[in-house]
Design an enzyme around this catalytic site. Structure first.
Site, mmCIF file in Angstrom:
data_model
loop_
_atom_site.group_PDB
_atom_site.id
_atom_site.type_symbol
_atom_site.label_atom_id
_atom_site.label_comp_id
_atom_site.label_asym_id
_atom_site.label_seq_id
_atom_site.Cartn_x
_atom_site.Cartn_y
_atom_site.Cartn_z
ATOM 1 N N GLU A 107 0.792 -1.224 0.000
ATOM 2 C CA GLU A 107 0.000 0.000 0.000
ATOM 3 C C GLU A 107 0.828 1.280 0.000
ATOM 4 O O GLU A 107 0.445 2.276 -0.603
ATOM 5 C CB GLU A 107 -0.935 0.018 1.219
ATOM 6 C CG GLU A 107 -2.047 -1.004 1.179
ATOM 7 C CD GLU A 107 -3.172 -0.590 0.249
ATOM 8 O OE1 GLU A 107 -3.057 0.479 -0.380
ATOM 9 O OE2 GLU A 107 -4.155 -1.331 0.126
ATOM 10 N N SER A 367 -30.161 -32.276 49.785
ATOM 11 C CA SER A 367 -29.338 -32.754 50.905
ATOM 12 C C SER A 367 -27.957 -32.125 50.959
ATOM 13 O O SER A 367 -27.112 -32.566 51.755
ATOM 14 C CB SER A 367 -29.187 -34.275 50.807
ATOM 15 O OG SER A 367 -30.426 -34.927 50.913
#
Length: 712
Positions: A107, A367
């Site tokens: 680029e 329990s």
């Protein structure tokens, strides 16, 4: 003139209007470029443009997707921005350096030297446009591209390009080159609502951008140039073509060896978008609600363990029932940090209400509170694990507990009463230590037990008559595994808990006694005995199955059931939750640790070697456990009307329940036996119509009870 006529001059070709336009454009653009360059350098003629530019964003405050990560910075779940974009926070240090090198080489090779505008590139682009009649290269630097991304508008004309150049000049004055790269890595478009390199690598490759192949890097260089046309999920052919174009140019400029490009071209491009991570979804959403302005939130969970337990929960839930959900919480015993939190068997499961976080749902614990009950008896000096206790039918006023299987064992040790999860001894001990003390110790463990409004704790608390969450139970068991010291669970949401000197849940010796007994609880078929200390629980009506356990470093809690509270026939803690618990411990990896050694003060002795006061558990009211009361029909009560829908023609059975007495029982309706002799304390009778009925029960000792009720 000679006889040979002079040759007429060769006609000159007429310059076409199109060619003339090209040269005029080139000339005009050249003049413009020179003027623009001077304007930018002098910052006078274009002050009007500069005054309309948006503020230069700070990459540290740029609006991004909130990224929720684990304790090691691994992504758990991202959230879109307010406008629905995936734009994850990232900087160059987290990106494969080869990608950045390829990006700059393709680029903007002069990125390190120019001041935002590469004049030679601009002139080259103008010349290519004039000669080809179309845009061959844009001439934009990376800085100019960042300027365009900040403004969010494409460059449509020469004045837009001028504005972009002015903007690039300002960016170069206000930001470093690294900061400009960071902005590009965050804002570059990759198709659809994907922005930024991190979102792109996750969407197309399913991984973070820290390590990319050459083919992956080339595709990511190509996509921002035309993100919609080159989207691999829509047009993989165009994506491949653009990727190969990048590879060819990099080879041509010497930035990439030809053999590397050849290998990269053989790599297939992705053909679809991947799902973004969705781990610890409930906890992540809670964290975002708690910190709505945060850009990144780090939780205490471990991504590897979280992922493993989520798969475990989903797989096990499918085997049980489509409407069943599974929740799992794992925590470090020493620090209280939550290592995994699975809120459901699948966030998007409609049948099992996966959106409900069952780690924080208030349910009946069954329990699972029994270990703390016995721990209090040890702490108060009322019992030792080898103390004997009676498992016989016992009435506490109107409350008559029975064992899960309906059988009584007679005389057993406290050790066996807990490992076999007998209900009657647990309630007898709770009556001695006091329900209020049990609730108080739960709160010391940073649990929040929920009782009916304006109601004092009752004996029913010991068998599940209280509301509690899975996280609460994990906190309680973490305290037991930590020698009785309370540990506040912390998951990274909100401020970390400060160091505090808190009252113990149990003393170290009592906590070890409990742990030692729980290590002897028989494991499920997929477990090994003695590896962890654990306890199961099943709530009334088979609505909740629990299993909570710990080793030397980690505590894990498992809940199984339906989020809507409906019964699940056959569900129990030992068959539904315990196998998941043991599989969860199998997934701990190198966190596995043996249970702690006995602290000083532990009394190792058989029952006959114990001091006389400890050989047998003695309730303060000895008559409470010495007598066997006659059987009573607990339901239906004498003289009541029972609506079974018989008047409407329905045939509904009547449940008859018995308390006290010595099993097995024989049930009668109007003098005729029904059911079969068994040890169960309840039986079903099908009436033939409405009217009065006399119900009787006779126990093994010949004692009986009778009630008369009206059925309609």
């Amino acid at each position: 003139m000679s006889g040979v006529e002079a040759a007429a001059p060769e006609p000159q070709p007429r310059r076409s209007r199109k060619g003339l336009a090209r040269w005029l454009t080139l000339a005009g653009f050249g003049v413009f470029v020179v003027a623009a360059a001077g304007a930018i350098q002098l910052n006078s003629m274009l002050s009007g443009i500069a005054g309309t530019l948006p503020p230069t964003p700070d990459v540290a405050t740029l609006p991004v997707s909130v990224a929720v990560t684990d304790r090691n910075g691994m992504l758990l779940r991202p959230f879109t921005t307010g406008d629905g974009r995936w734009r994850l926070p990232v900087d160059r240090t987290a990106v494969d350096p080869r990608f950045i090198q390829m990006l700059i080489a393709y680029e903007d090779r002069g990125f390190a030297e120019h001041s935002g505008i590469a004049w030679s590139s601009m002139l080259r682009a103008a010349g290519q446009f004039v000669m080809a009649g179309r845009v061959v290269s844009g001439g934009s630097t990376l800085t100019m591209q960042v300027a365009r991304l900040i403004e969010g508008e494409p460059t449509r004309d020469i004045w837009g390009k001028l504005r972009q150049m002015v903007h690039a000049d300002r960016l170069e004055h206000e930001l470093s080159k690294d900061e400009i790269i960071d902005l590009y890595l965050t804002l570059a478009p990759y198709g659809g609502n994907i922005e930024g390199i991190r979102a792109a690598t996750l969407a197309y490759f399913g991984k973070e951008p820290g390590r990319l192949t050459i083919a992956e890097a080339a595709l990511l260089v190509a996509l921002p140039q035309s993100p919609e046309a080159r989207r691999p999920d829509r047009d993989p052919v165009a994506a491949e073509r653009s990727r190969d174009m990048v590879l060819d140019r990099l080879v041509a400029t010497g930035a990439l060896p030809p053999e590397d490009a050849l290998v990269a071209k053989r790599e297939p491009v992705p053909t679809g978008r991947r799902e973004f991570p969705m781990l610890a979804a409930h906890m992540a959403a809670q964290a975002v609600r708690a910190q709505p302005t945060a850009r990144a939130i780090e939780l205490t969970v471990d991504k590897r363990l979280q992922d493993a337990l989520e798969h475990l929960a989903a797989g096990r839930a499918r085997l049980i029932d489509p409407k069943v959900s599974v929740a799992i919480v794992a925590a470090d015993i020493a620090s209280g940090e939550v290592l995994a939190s699975v809120g459901s068997a699948g966030l998007f499961s409609i049948q099992s209400a996966g959106f409900v976080d069952m780690t924080n749902a208030i349910r009946s614990p069954g329990s699972t509170l029994k270990p703390l009950i016995y721990g209090l008896a040890f702490e108060l000096g009322l019992a030792h694990p080898e103390s004997l206790i009676e498992d016989r039918p016992t009435a506490f006023g109107a409350y008559v507990p029975v064992n899960f299987d309906g059988f009584s064992r007679g005389t057993v040790t406290i050790h066996d009463a807990l490992t076999e999860s007998l209900n009657i001894p647990a309630v007898v001990v709770l009556d001695a230590v006091g329900p209020a003390r049990l609730v108080s110790r739960l709160r010391r463990a940073h649990a929040d037990p929920r009782l009916p409004i304006n109601t004092a704790p009752s004996l029913a608390v010991g068998l599940g008559g209280v509301g509690i969450t899975l996280r609460d139970l994990v906190s309680v068991y973490a305290a037991i595994g930590n020698g009785g010291k309370p540990i506040r669970l912390y998951d990274g949401i909100g401020p970390a808990p400060s160091a505090e000197i808190a009252a113990p849940v149990l003393d170290p010796v009592s906590a070890w006694y409990v742990s030692d007994i729980l290590a002897d609880v028989p494991p499920p078929l997929n477990g090994s005995p003695g590896r962890i200390a654990y306890k199961t629980g099943t709530s009334y009506g088979y609505r909740d199955g629990w299993a909570i356990g710990f080793d030397g470093k980690t505590v894990i809690g498992v809940w199984v059931g339906r989020p809507d509270g409906a019964p699940v026939p056959g569900l129990s803690g030992i068959t539904g939750a315990a196998p998941i618990l043991f599989e969860a411990f199998d997934r701990l990896g190198n966190r596995k640790a043996p249970l702690p050694r006995a602290p000083q003060g532990v009394l190792f002795a058989s029952n006959s070697e114990l001091p006389m006061p400890l050989r047998r558990f003695r309730h303060p009211n000895e008559d409470m456990v010495a007598r066997v009361a006659a059987p009573e029909i607990a339901f239906p009560a004498d003289g009541v009307d029972v609506d079974l829908g018989l008047a409407a023609g329905d045939i509904s059975p009547l449940m008859v329940k018995v308390r006290n007495g010595v099993p097995p029982f024989i049930f009668f309706a109007n003098g005729a036996p029904f059911g079969r002799p068994e040890f169960a304390r309840q039986s079903l009778w099908e009436p033939d119509g409405p009217g009065f009925v006399t119900l009787s029960v006779v126990d093994a000792a010949g004692q009986a009870d009778t009630v008369t009720v009206f059925l309609n």
